[in-house]
Design a protein around this motif. Sequence first.
Motif, PDB file in Angstrom:
ATOM      1  N   VAL A 201      53.179  32.101  22.384  1.00 58.15           N
ATOM      2  CA  VAL A 201      52.014  31.249  21.700  1.00 58.15           C
ATOM      3  C   VAL A 201      51.011  30.919  22.700  1.00 58.15           C
ATOM      4  O   VAL A 201      51.382  30.313  23.795  1.00 58.15           O
ATOM      5  CB  VAL A 201      52.805  30.082  20.737  1.00 58.15           C
ATOM      6  CG1 VAL A 201      51.743  29.609  19.845  1.00 58.15           C
ATOM      7  CG2 VAL A 201      53.868  30.632  19.949  1.00 58.15           C
ATOM      8  N   LEU A 202      49.852  31.087  22.076  1.00 60.01           N
ATOM      9  CA  LEU A 202      48.607  30.755  22.857  1.00 60.01           C
ATOM     10  C   LEU A 202      47.883  29.675  22.105  1.00 60.01           C
ATOM     11  O   LEU A 202      47.466  29.869  20.999  1.00 60.01           O
ATOM     12  CB  LEU A 202      47.813  31.548  23.179  1.00 60.01           C
ATOM     13  CG  LEU A 202      48.386  32.714  24.303  1.00 60.01           C
ATOM     14  CD1 LEU A 202      48.860  33.952  23.205  1.00 60.01           C
ATOM     15  CD2 LEU A 202      47.612  33.508  25.239  1.00 60.01           C
ATOM     16  N   GLU A 203      47.194  28.647  22.888  1.00 64.17           N
ATOM     17  CA  GLU A 203      46.314  27.739  22.517  1.00 64.17           C
ATOM     18  C   GLU A 203      44.978  28.242  22.509  1.00 64.17           C
ATOM     19  O   GLU A 203      44.744  28.535  23.887  1.00 64.17           O
ATOM     20  CB  GLU A 203      46.330  26.338  22.881  1.00 64.17           C
ATOM     21  CG  GLU A 203      45.513  25.209  22.339  1.00 64.17           C
ATOM     22  CD  GLU A 203      44.010  25.064  22.569  1.00 64.17           C
ATOM     23  OE1 GLU A 203      43.316  25.045  21.477  1.00 64.17           O
ATOM     24  OE2 GLU A 203      43.921  25.078  23.644  1.00 64.17           O
ATOM     25  N   MET A 204      44.155  28.644  21.551  1.00 64.81           N
ATOM     26  CA  MET A 204      43.002  29.542  21.821  1.00 64.81           C
ATOM     27  C   MET A 204      41.531  29.000  22.272  1.00 64.81           C
ATOM     28  O   MET A 204      40.788  29.756  22.022  1.00 64.81           O
ATOM     29  CB  MET A 204      42.884  30.331  20.429  1.00 64.81           C
ATOM     30  CG  MET A 204      44.209  31.265  19.993  1.00 64.81           C
ATOM     31  SD  MET A 204      44.532  32.343  21.435  1.00 64.81           S
ATOM     32  CE  MET A 204      43.113  33.420  21.295  1.00 64.81           C
ATOM     33  N   GLU A 205      41.580  27.506  22.674  1.00 63.78           N
ATOM     34  CA  GLU A 205      40.375  27.194  23.064  1.00 63.78           C
ATOM     35  C   GLU A 205      39.382  27.836  24.150  1.00 63.78           C
ATOM     36  O   GLU A 205      40.224  28.176  25.063  1.00 63.78           O
ATOM     37  CB  GLU A 205      40.600  25.589  23.407  1.00 63.78           C
ATOM     38  CG  GLU A 205      39.189  24.966  23.757  1.00 63.78           C
ATOM     39  CD  GLU A 205      39.480  23.606  24.240  1.00 63.78           C
ATOM     40  OE1 GLU A 205      38.328  22.784  24.471  1.00 63.78           O
ATOM     41  OE2 GLU A 205      40.597  22.789  24.132  1.00 63.78           O
ATOM     42  N   GLY A 206      38.551  28.268  23.777  1.00 67.09           N
ATOM     43  CA  GLY A 206      37.734  28.820  24.679  1.00 67.09           C
ATOM     44  C   GLY A 206      37.842  30.630  24.998  1.00 67.09           C
ATOM     45  O   GLY A 206      37.326  31.026  25.567  1.00 67.09           O
ATOM     46  N   LEU A 207      38.853  30.858  23.895  1.00 70.63           N
ATOM     47  CA  LEU A 207      39.319  32.356  24.086  1.00 70.63           C
ATOM     48  C   LEU A 207      38.775  32.988  22.947  1.00 70.63           C
ATOM     49  O   LEU A 207      38.513  32.554  21.880  1.00 70.63           O
ATOM     50  CB  LEU A 207      40.692  32.215  24.234  1.00 70.63           C
ATOM     51  CG  LEU A 207      41.437  31.956  25.214  1.00 70.63           C
ATOM     52  CD1 LEU A 207      42.960  31.939  25.451  1.00 70.63           C
ATOM     53  CD2 LEU A 207      41.079  32.421  26.744  1.00 70.63           C
ATOM     54  N   PRO A 208      38.410  34.560  23.064  1.00 63.37           N
ATOM     55  CA  PRO A 208      37.751  35.170  21.884  1.00 63.37           C
ATOM     56  C   PRO A 208      38.709  35.793  21.066  1.00 63.37           C
ATOM     57  O   PRO A 208      39.363  36.734  21.148  1.00 63.37           O
ATOM     58  CB  PRO A 208      37.181  36.246  22.879  1.00 63.37           C
ATOM     59  CG  PRO A 208      38.078  36.549  24.156  1.00 63.37           C
ATOM     60  CD  PRO A 208      38.445  35.131  24.313  1.00 63.37           C
ATOM     61  N   VAL A 209      39.156  34.932  20.027  1.00 68.74           N
ATOM     62  CA  VAL A 209      39.840  35.357  18.890  1.00 68.74           C
ATOM     63  C   VAL A 209      39.667  36.591  18.335  1.00 68.74           C
ATOM     64  O   VAL A 209      40.419  37.390  18.142  1.00 68.74           O
ATOM     65  CB  VAL A 209      40.047  34.024  17.977  1.00 68.74           C
ATOM     66  CG1 VAL A 209      41.096  34.639  16.890  1.00 68.74           C
ATOM     67  CG2 VAL A 209      40.641  33.041  18.496  1.00 68.74           C
ATOM     68  N   GLU A 210      38.366  36.893  17.916  1.00 71.50           N
ATOM     69  CA  GLU A 210      37.983  37.983  17.170  1.00 71.50           C
ATOM     70  C   GLU A 210      38.253  39.239  17.882  1.00 71.50           C
ATOM     71  O   GLU A 210      38.580  40.182  17.517  1.00 71.50           O
ATOM     72  CB  GLU A 210      36.698  37.899  16.685  1.00 71.50           C
ATOM     73  CG  GLU A 210      36.435  38.807  15.689  1.00 71.50           C
ATOM     74  CD  GLU A 210      35.131  38.463  14.674  1.00 71.50           C
ATOM     75  OE1 GLU A 210      34.839  39.215  13.588  1.00 71.50           O
ATOM     76  OE2 GLU A 210      34.410  37.459  14.952  1.00 71.50           O
ATOM     77  N   GLU A 211      37.698  39.263  19.366  1.00 72.25           N
ATOM     78  CA  GLU A 211      37.886  40.380  20.228  1.00 72.25           C
ATOM     79  C   GLU A 211      39.299  40.500  20.334  1.00 72.25           C
ATOM     80  O   GLU A 211      39.937  41.773  20.287  1.00 72.25           O
ATOM     81  CB  GLU A 211      37.333  40.084  21.474  1.00 72.25           C
ATOM     82  CG  GLU A 211      37.292  40.928  22.547  1.00 72.25           C
ATOM     83  CD  GLU A 211      36.673  40.718  23.668  1.00 72.25           C
ATOM     84  OE1 GLU A 211      37.362  41.252  25.060  1.00 72.25           O
ATOM     85  OE2 GLU A 211      35.876  39.921  23.931  1.00 72.25           O
ATOM     86  N   TYR A 212      40.312  39.428  20.460  1.00 74.21           N
ATOM     87  CA  TYR A 212      41.781  39.787  20.809  1.00 74.21           C
ATOM     88  C   TYR A 212      42.405  40.625  19.528  1.00 74.21           C
ATOM     89  O   TYR A 212      43.158  41.323  19.230  1.00 74.21           O
ATOM     90  CB  TYR A 212      42.466  38.599  20.933  1.00 74.21           C
ATOM     91  CG  TYR A 212      42.107  38.131  22.360  1.00 74.21           C
ATOM     92  CD1 TYR A 212      41.665  38.691  23.573  1.00 74.21           C
ATOM     93  CD2 TYR A 212      42.378  36.415  22.628  1.00 74.21           C
ATOM     94  CE1 TYR A 212      41.307  38.212  24.612  1.00 74.21           C
ATOM     95  CE2 TYR A 212      42.375  36.255  23.970  1.00 74.21           C
ATOM     96  CZ  TYR A 212      41.652  36.930  24.875  1.00 74.21           C
ATOM     97  OH  TYR A 212      41.479  36.479  26.197  1.00 74.21           O
ATOM     98  N   ALA A 213      41.956  39.858  18.352  1.00 75.42           N
ATOM     99  CA  ALA A 213      42.456  40.466  16.871  1.00 75.42           C
ATOM    100  C   ALA A 213      42.169  41.748  16.894  1.00 75.42           C
ATOM    101  O   ALA A 213      43.096  42.706  16.304  1.00 75.42           O
ATOM    102  CB  ALA A 213      41.847  39.466  15.842  1.00 75.42           C
ATOM    103  N   GLY A 214      40.831  42.271  17.046  1.00 75.13           N
ATOM    104  CA  GLY A 214      40.286  43.639  16.893  1.00 75.13           C
ATOM    105  C   GLY A 214      41.198  44.384  17.787  1.00 75.13           C
ATOM    106  O   GLY A 214      41.100  45.741  17.453  1.00 75.13           O
ATOM    107  N   LYS A 215      41.631  44.058  18.931  1.00 74.14           N
ATOM    108  CA  LYS A 215      42.374  44.991  19.865  1.00 74.14           C
ATOM    109  C   LYS A 215      44.059  44.906  19.342  1.00 74.14           C
ATOM    110  O   LYS A 215      44.853  45.225  20.487  1.00 74.14           O
ATOM    111  CB  LYS A 215      42.246  44.510  21.010  1.00 74.14           C
ATOM    112  CG  LYS A 215      40.737  44.827  21.554  1.00 74.14           C
ATOM    113  CD  LYS A 215      40.521  44.661  23.120  1.00 74.14           C
ATOM    114  CE  LYS A 215      39.126  44.791  23.666  1.00 74.14           C
ATOM    115  NZ  LYS A 215      39.043  44.124  24.875  1.00 74.14           N
ATOM    116  N   ASP A 216      44.310  44.198  18.403  1.00 74.39           N
ATOM    117  CA  ASP A 216      45.762  43.989  18.066  1.00 74.39           C
ATOM    118  C   ASP A 216      46.590  43.519  19.060  1.00 74.39           C
ATOM    119  O   ASP A 216      47.804  43.794  19.140  1.00 74.39           O
ATOM    120  CB  ASP A 216      46.396  45.393  17.554  1.00 74.39           C
ATOM    121  CG  ASP A 216      45.540  46.047  16.579  1.00 74.39           C
ATOM    122  OD1 ASP A 216      45.170  45.202  15.413  1.00 74.39           O
ATOM    123  OD2 ASP A 216      45.635  47.232  16.592  1.00 74.39           O
TER     124      ASP A 216
END
Length: 439
Positions: free
Chosen positions: A105-120
């Motif tokens: 599990v990751l706390e996503m502050e400052g991380l590109p959620v949409e980019e990660y989600a798009g790459k599954d």
Amino acid sequence: MIKRLGMTTILAAILAVALSACGAGAEANREKKVTDGGKTVLTLSIRQSAPFYEALENKFEAKYPDIDLQIQAYKQAGEEPKAGEWEEYQKSINTALLSGKGADVLEMEGLPVEEYAGKDLLLNMDDWLSRDDTLKQDDMYMNVLEALKQNGGTYTIPSGFSLRAFIGDGEALKDAGIQEKTWTWQDFAGIARDLTQGQDGVYAMAEYPPDMLMQEMAVDGYDMYVDQAAKKAKFDSPEFVALLKQVKKMYDDGVMTADSVERGKQLFYSAVLREPADVINVTHMYFDHPQLLQKPHSAEQSGTMRIVPASRFAIRAKTPVQEEAWKLMSFLLSEEGQSLPERGGFSLLKSVNGQKLDEIKEQVQAGTYKLPDGKSVQAADEEFTRFAQLLDTVDQYSALDGKVIAIVGEESLAYFSGQKSAEEAAGLIQNRATTVLNE
């Protein structure tokens, strides 16, 4: 106990991942990790430790004694990062996720959620959310979770949230005829001009420089001006140029001012409500009869209070402990998790917020409630009712790049100071924003 995950540790872990990914050992690494005591290990990566995480770890493990929640903090509470460290941290997370490894599990502050989600790389939690019968969805602000969806799914769940609110002087505005669901900034300027005309030293908004207003407008309309998926900016559009000119005219006409004024000399202000107490503390900062309003907006935008999520958590798509990871999310959304004293912000549960607001309302009615400055306050029940109604409808959120917003402020200032034309400033914003989006 929360552990500090230093840069050396991160890089060593990445190297170990790269080596273990080769050969038959890769399959073994997909197995659940178990402690000597037979507990399943669940790892949570966070940027910086805080009392909330320690409380979360203790309460979660008490509820699930068969799970060992191991929190890996890159920085300890109060520890200032050195130059470039957050960038290095993000790179290390990227490398781990792309290799199919990293924390569960990751706390996503400052991380590109949409980019990660798009790459599954992250788990879409929609199915888990809908199948969890321990959660009372009719008590949850599903409108908030819906607003936070990215890439068509629920990839993050916040611990709580704050709200950017627009507050007016209810007494001065009672006959203004504001159509808040549809009013634009042009309507705002006209109403403000009528209300301030002939009143010496009265402004629509005070202590609010034009570049700061432009930044807030850019945040509110981020999806209009930035296509994040295509990594394209639209700040050189006629609409944005017109907005720059509209803002400048309000200051030139004396409707707005960057200077501070006496209490009672402004009609509106924008502020962040960080917790239930702010429904009274912040709204009564300048007005005896505050009125929460939808903010002026274009037809393509929402004028509801803007959602500012806190501590958004995501589950790594390839974690071998998906069930345990969801248990952590479910606990976070439970009454026990949402009632942790260390958890900041508004709760995602109506009952938790309602209880706190009811306590404040009772104190106000009894005359015992004090504002932060020690003064007593009078607040009508209608203020609490109005807030609850607005909270049920909030739907505004954009995952934005802070660098882009900073550019809007910097380059628009050149226009407001007379150094550049609106078109030139918009062009510079467009060029710089495009560079940032493609980094």
